[in-house]
Design a protein around this motif. Structure first.
Motif, PDB file in Angstrom:
ATOM      1  N   ALA A 168      36.587   6.755  58.687  1.00 53.25           N
ATOM      2  CA  ALA A 168      35.799   5.854  59.530  1.00 53.25           C
ATOM      3  C   ALA A 168      35.014   6.628  60.576  1.00 53.25           C
ATOM      4  O   ALA A 168      33.852   6.304  60.873  1.00 53.25           O
ATOM      5  N   SER A 169      35.633   7.658  61.154  1.00 55.61           N
ATOM      6  CA  SER A 169      34.944   8.444  62.186  1.00 55.61           C
ATOM      7  C   SER A 169      33.723   9.161  61.626  1.00 55.61           C
ATOM      8  O   SER A 169      32.760   9.420  62.347  1.00 55.61           O
ATOM      9  N   ILE A 170      33.729   9.455  60.330  1.00 60.07           N
ATOM     10  CA  ILE A 170      32.606  10.169  59.709  1.00 60.07           C
ATOM     11  C   ILE A 170      31.555   9.195  59.166  1.00 60.07           C
ATOM     12  O   ILE A 170      30.349   9.385  59.371  1.00 60.07           O
ATOM     13  N   PHE A 171      32.002   8.148  58.484  1.00 58.72           N
ATOM     14  CA  PHE A 171      31.085   7.333  57.697  1.00 58.72           C
ATOM     15  C   PHE A 171      30.732   5.975  58.301  1.00 58.72           C
ATOM     16  O   PHE A 171      29.757   5.340  57.873  1.00 58.72           O
ATOM     17  N   LYS A 172      31.505   5.519  59.277  1.00 61.02           N
ATOM     18  CA  LYS A 172      31.250   4.172  59.793  1.00 61.02           C
ATOM     19  C   LYS A 172      29.856   3.995  60.390  1.00 61.02           C
ATOM     20  O   LYS A 172      29.245   2.930  60.223  1.00 61.02           O
ATOM     21  N   PRO A 173      29.294   5.009  61.090  1.00 62.42           N
ATOM     22  CA  PRO A 173      27.934   4.820  61.615  1.00 62.42           C
ATOM     23  C   PRO A 173      26.905   4.507  60.514  1.00 62.42           C
ATOM     24  O   PRO A 173      25.993   3.715  60.724  1.00 62.42           O
ATOM     25  N   LYS A 174      27.069   5.109  59.354  1.00 62.19           N
ATOM     26  CA  LYS A 174      26.112   4.874  58.266  1.00 62.19           C
ATOM     27  C   LYS A 174      26.496   3.665  57.418  1.00 62.19           C
ATOM     28  O   LYS A 174      25.631   2.988  56.847  1.00 62.19           O
ATOM     29  N   TYR A 175      27.814   3.380  57.302  1.00 64.67           N
ATOM     30  CA  TYR A 175      28.295   2.276  56.477  1.00 64.67           C
ATOM     31  C   TYR A 175      29.147   1.333  57.332  1.00 64.67           C
ATOM     32  O   TYR A 175      30.354   1.198  57.138  1.00 64.67           O
ATOM     33  N   PRO A 176      28.515   0.648  58.285  1.00 63.71           N
ATOM     34  CA  PRO A 176      29.287  -0.177  59.231  1.00 63.71           C
ATOM     35  C   PRO A 176      29.894  -1.426  58.606  1.00 63.71           C
ATOM     36  O   PRO A 176      30.810  -2.011  59.175  1.00 63.71           O
ATOM     37  N   GLN A 177      29.406  -1.855  57.447  1.00 62.89           N
ATOM     38  CA  GLN A 177      29.924  -3.072  56.824  1.00 62.89           C
ATOM     39  C   GLN A 177      31.173  -2.815  55.988  1.00 62.89           C
ATOM     40  O   GLN A 177      31.831  -3.764  55.546  1.00 62.89           O
ATOM     41  N   THR A 178      31.503  -1.565  55.757  1.00 61.31           N
ATOM     42  CA  THR A 178      32.698  -1.233  54.980  1.00 61.31           C
ATOM     43  C   THR A 178      33.954  -1.469  55.820  1.00 61.31           C
ATOM     44  O   THR A 178      33.951  -1.224  57.035  1.00 61.31           O
ATOM     45  N   CYS A 179      35.018  -1.951  55.177  1.00 65.88           N
ATOM     46  CA  CYS A 179      36.279  -2.175  55.888  1.00 65.88           C
ATOM     47  C   CYS A 179      37.106  -0.892  55.862  1.00 65.88           C
ATOM     48  O   CYS A 179      37.431  -0.378  54.784  1.00 65.88           O
ATOM     49  N   TYR A 180      37.451  -0.394  57.040  1.00 66.53           N
ATOM     50  CA  TYR A 180      38.269   0.818  57.158  1.00 66.53           C
ATOM     51  C   TYR A 180      39.695   0.500  57.596  1.00 66.53           C
ATOM     52  O   TYR A 180      40.449   1.401  57.940  1.00 66.53           O
ATOM     53  N   ASP A 181      40.063  -0.773  57.573  1.00 70.72           N
ATOM     54  CA  ASP A 181      41.425  -1.166  57.934  1.00 70.72           C
ATOM     55  C   ASP A 181      42.378  -0.875  56.779  1.00 70.72           C
ATOM     56  O   ASP A 181      42.007  -0.996  55.604  1.00 70.72           O
ATOM     57  N   CYS A 182      43.607  -0.526  57.130  1.00 73.66           N
ATOM     58  CA  CYS A 182      44.678  -0.391  56.155  1.00 73.66           C
ATOM     59  C   CYS A 182      45.937  -1.000  56.771  1.00 73.66           C
ATOM     60  O   CYS A 182      46.335  -0.599  57.867  1.00 73.66           O
ATOM     61  N   TYR A 183      46.538  -1.964  56.073  1.00 70.13           N
ATOM     62  CA  TYR A 183      47.703  -2.659  56.605  1.00 70.13           C
ATOM     63  C   TYR A 183      48.898  -2.519  55.668  1.00 70.13           C
ATOM     64  O   TYR A 183      48.829  -2.869  54.486  1.00 70.13           O
ATOM     65  N   GLY A 184      50.002  -2.015  56.213  1.00 71.22           N
ATOM     66  CA  GLY A 184      51.288  -2.184  55.564  1.00 71.22           C
ATOM     67  C   GLY A 184      51.847  -3.536  55.944  1.00 71.22           C
ATOM     68  O   GLY A 184      51.234  -4.295  56.703  1.00 71.22           O
ATOM     69  N   VAL A 185      53.048  -3.847  55.420  1.00 70.34           N
ATOM     70  CA  VAL A 185      53.596  -5.175  55.695  1.00 70.34           C
ATOM     71  C   VAL A 185      55.117  -5.141  55.722  1.00 70.34           C
ATOM     72  O   VAL A 185      55.755  -4.438  54.938  1.00 70.34           O
ATOM     73  N   ALA A 186      55.678  -5.893  56.672  1.00 71.35           N
ATOM     74  CA  ALA A 186      57.113  -6.155  56.713  1.00 71.35           C
ATOM     75  C   ALA A 186      57.334  -7.566  56.186  1.00 71.35           C
ATOM     76  O   ALA A 186      56.727  -8.528  56.679  1.00 71.35           O
ATOM     77  N   ILE A 187      58.180  -7.672  55.177  1.00 69.89           N
ATOM     78  CA  ILE A 187      58.447  -8.952  54.516  1.00 69.89           C
ATOM     79  C   ILE A 187      59.875  -9.374  54.823  1.00 69.89           C
ATOM     80  O   ILE A 187      60.810  -8.576  54.661  1.00 69.89           O
ATOM     81  N   THR A 188      60.053 -10.607  55.256  1.00 63.97           N
ATOM     82  CA  THR A 188      61.389 -11.137  55.510  1.00 63.97           C
ATOM     83  C   THR A 188      61.719 -12.176  54.453  1.00 63.97           C
ATOM     84  O   THR A 188      60.910 -13.080  54.182  1.00 63.97           O
ATOM     85  N   TYR A 189      62.903 -12.009  53.853  1.00 68.38           N
ATOM     86  CA  TYR A 189      63.379 -12.944  52.840  1.00 68.38           C
ATOM     87  C   TYR A 189      64.884 -13.100  53.011  1.00 68.38           C
ATOM     88  O   TYR A 189      65.628 -12.127  52.974  1.00 68.38           O
ATOM     89  N   ARG A 190      65.309 -14.328  53.257  1.00 67.27           N
ATOM     90  CA  ARG A 190      66.725 -14.626  53.472  1.00 67.27           C
ATOM     91  C   ARG A 190      67.332 -13.712  54.548  1.00 67.27           C
ATOM     92  O   ARG A 190      68.391 -13.119  54.365  1.00 67.27           O
ATOM     93  N   ASN A 191      66.605 -13.581  55.631  1.00 71.51           N
ATOM     94  CA  ASN A 191      67.042 -12.818  56.810  1.00 71.51           C
ATOM     95  C   ASN A 191      67.170 -11.317  56.554  1.00 71.51           C
ATOM     96  O   ASN A 191      67.753 -10.598  57.363  1.00 71.51           O
ATOM     97  N   GLU A 192      66.614 -10.830  55.451  1.00 67.36           N
ATOM     98  CA  GLU A 192      66.575  -9.390  55.180  1.00 67.36           C
ATOM     99  C   GLU A 192      65.125  -8.919  55.241  1.00 67.36           C
ATOM    100  O   GLU A 192      64.195  -9.662  54.895  1.00 67.36           O
ATOM    101  N   ARG A 193      64.931  -7.666  55.674  1.00 69.00           N
ATOM    102  CA  ARG A 193      63.579  -7.119  55.825  1.00 69.00           C
ATOM    103  C   ARG A 193      63.295  -6.063  54.760  1.00 69.00           C
ATOM    104  O   ARG A 193      64.122  -5.192  54.483  1.00 69.00           O
ATOM    105  N   TYR A 194      62.089  -6.169  54.212  1.00 70.24           N
ATOM    106  CA  TYR A 194      61.601  -5.231  53.209  1.00 70.24           C
ATOM    107  C   TYR A 194      60.228  -4.767  53.698  1.00 70.24           C
ATOM    108  O   TYR A 194      59.362  -5.599  53.986  1.00 70.24           O
TER     109      TYR A 194
END
Length: 281
Positions: A168-194
């Protein structure tokens, strides 16, 4: 142990006892990193419970797997797309086409960074997979880090990683419409976390997700060393680590990786996964 998969309903992959009532079943569809591997597929993890099925990223050939294992076309219920790299979203389009041709009717829920979902929705239209054509609704759920999203029987909490920050620091000025987000996720199922790491810049980015005890961490091992990973994990309550998205040179190195974990004082179980391997957690 072996099992025979039924032709309808909730299939039972090989290596599992059909009489056993399980909690969470996880299939690692692809475990390779971003480089093309001659023997492994890209990222994709299928999580099954009695109530629902989730797909974490769509870089592996999930459509072929679902057909081969005789899953109904209403599977999966929800897809999590972590970021725009093709080894994580590259098979999304072929999955939607397969579900259309197999006459899916159930709604499909898709979660991830907002602009990733916008890109996927536009890509569907450009691929001639229009909402009125495919015959089932797709519900897009843009998520924000730290905000809980519930879709029974699971709750999901995204956390941001810095995987794409350098690009993003290199290319965002030229390609501002591109998404540079990356999300992991914590999942809860039956009170346990994955927790699914997605791609990380450094293991410290897992800290928001690991504040609470975690039953299983599905973690990449491409962008940092084993020492960095287990030095960080030793500070948290993590019962088991299932390593995926790793380079080919680590194939067969499970005992060496476990030795690093012990040296860094990590006390949980460590497993190096292979493609199409199914486990119960």
């Amino acid at each position: 142990m072996t099992a025979t998969a039924p032709t309808t309903g909730f299939p039972l992959p090989l290596l599992l006892n059909p009489s056993k009532i399980f909690n969470v079943r996880v299939t690692f569809l692809g475990t390779a990193d971003g480089y093309t591997s001659p023997i492994r597929d890209h990222s994709g993890i299928l999580i099954q419970t009695r109530e629902s099925t989730i797909l974490l990223d769509s870089g592996a050939d999930i459509a072929r797997y679902l057909l081969h294992k005789k899953f109904e076309p209403d599977t999966p219920d929800l897809i999590w797309l972590s970021h725009m790299h093709s080894d994580h979203v590259g098979k999304f389009m072929s999955l939607i086409q397969s579900l259309w041709l197999r006459r899916r009717r159930a709604p499909l829920h898709v979660c991830g960074p907002g602009r990733v979902l916008e890109a996927m929705e536009a890509w569907l239209e450009q691929s001639i997979l229009f909402p009125r054509l495919i015959g089932f609704p797709i519900h897009w759920h843009p998520v924000k880090p730290g905000r809980k999203f519930r879709k029974n029987p699971f709750s999901y909490t995204a956390f941001a990683t810095k995987h794409l920050a350098n690009l993003a620091s290199i290319f965002k000025p030229k390609y501002p419409q591109t998404c540079y987000d990356c999300y992991g996720v914590a999942i809860t199922y039956r009170n346990e976390r994955y927790v699914y790491s997605a791609d990380l810049h450094h293991p410290r980015e897992l800290r928001p997700a690991l504040k609470q005890p975690t039953k299983a961490l599905f973690c990449e091992l491409t962008h940092f060393t084993e020492e960095d990973l287990f030095k960080e994990l030793a500070q948290h309550s993590v019962k088991s680590v299932w390593i995926t998205h790793y380079p080919d040179h680590l194939i067969g190195e499970e005992s060496e990786i476990r030795a690093v974990a012990r040296r860094e004082k990590f006390k949980g179980c460590v497993n190096l996964m292979s493609d199409k391997r199914t486990v119960e957690i």
